[in-house]
Design a protein around this motif. Sequence first.
Motif: not given
Length: 522
Positions: A340-345, A370-371, A374-375, A517-518
């Motif tokens: 998630l921090d790396a935006q690899d959803f 949360d994912i 963010a996605e 937003r996240r």
Amino acid sequence: MIRILIFLAVVFGLGLGFAWLADRPGEMIVTFNGYQYQVTLMVAAVVIVAVVAAVMIVWWLIKALWNSPYTISRYFRVRRRDRGYQALSTGMIAAGAGDGALARKKTKEAAKLINSDQEPLINLLDAQASLLEGDHEGAREKFELMLDDPEMRLLGLRGLYLEAERLGDRNAARHYAGRAAAVAPQLAWAAESTLEELTERGDWDGALKLVEAQKSTRQIERDAANRRRAVLLTAKAQALVDSDPNAARTAAVEANKLAPDFAPAAVVAADLLFKQNDVRKGSKILETAWRAEPHPDIAELYTHARPGDAVLDRLNRAKKLQEMKKNHAESSMAVARAALDAQDFATARREAEAAIRMDRREGAYLLLADIEEAETGNQGKVRQLLSKAVRAPRDPAWVADGVVSERWAPVSPVTGKLDAFTWRAPMERLGQLIESDADVAGPAIPAAPPAVPAEKAIGIVSDVLPAKPVAEQSNGMEKEIAAASGDGAAVEQASEPPRLPDDPGVAPEDEAEKSPRRFRLF
């Protein structure tokens, strides 16, 4: 047996002597008062033996008559003492069984037959009878009287200690335990209470010495002593992190050697090693602890071992942890957070759903929400996941005596017991979420698709809405098909999950003004 052998030896010797005299005939002449007596040697020997035996018998009779008063009095004294000990034994059994009336009766009987100065157990039985009768004040007075007798001092201190524990006076209990430990350090109850006092004061060095003394006197097993030393050394390291980092590192490393699977010791030791740029040794410590029992603190520290690493580097380190402990919820959670921090959803969603399949709990649903935020920013799906998180079992935490703590502590804040915190899920929920796997791994619901075919719209709505009767479903399908063939807003309205009774939903003006937003829980 020895006496029988001696008797047989004496008889055998006399027989040999008489046989020897019989083989050697002779005469014995005795002149006394003008008369001459002549007998054979055998007769003389028999007469001498008979005279000696008669003298011994007469002496025994005279001695028996002389000592008869003492013998008779001793007989009655022993009989009285036996009756007293029988009463004392019956009273102790009654006290152990909780029969206060019989215990008091036998106490009085034993006190009449035996002097309490000669048998201190009468004082103990008296105090136990008072406790069974509910006279705690009288029992404490009896225990205090025992302190004047060196033989009964430890027993009195033990009784006063238990009474203080019953009243909840921890200071008094520790005072009596300290006095007992000073006289007899081998007493386990005194040592345990003293250990609690030392740990409450933060005297970790004193507590370590006491544990070492317990180990040397074999009060506790070697493994238990090593565990206690590991806990105390970890607490000492935490206390010295800011004031003396080198001493803290030494204590933490020693604690990790004593208990490699103890997560708090591994985390403290690795953190201090990372701060001193010893990443290799710190990582090795965390890897060993992770193989023994995965812990989120270990994963967090391991993935952030190098502050300058990129998010992809942290993701790779999380995947390395997952390789060490496959098919474990904590491994999947660690990879999901790093992804998630790396935006690899895609990876984050896959690992979070895998964690839910292995262990349904609150944190996994929150991470999946949360994912989702963010996605896609789909607030309906986010609220659905949050509702599941509310009903899901809580994440494991440090629990001791009903107290839930986010951080580990060496002693319980309630009882002061050492090493009371355990890593487990708090038992506070009445029930847990029971969901199908389809809800866990179901496809994400689009917020506002431009145009959806009728068949796909029906599938989406059926995945989200609860089951209805067949007739009601058929009527609803026609409306949903018509809505799907119209504009996209109708599909979005139909695909919104049902609201909970206490869920006000999202106002239209808030929905229009919201910005992607996240999602953050805190």
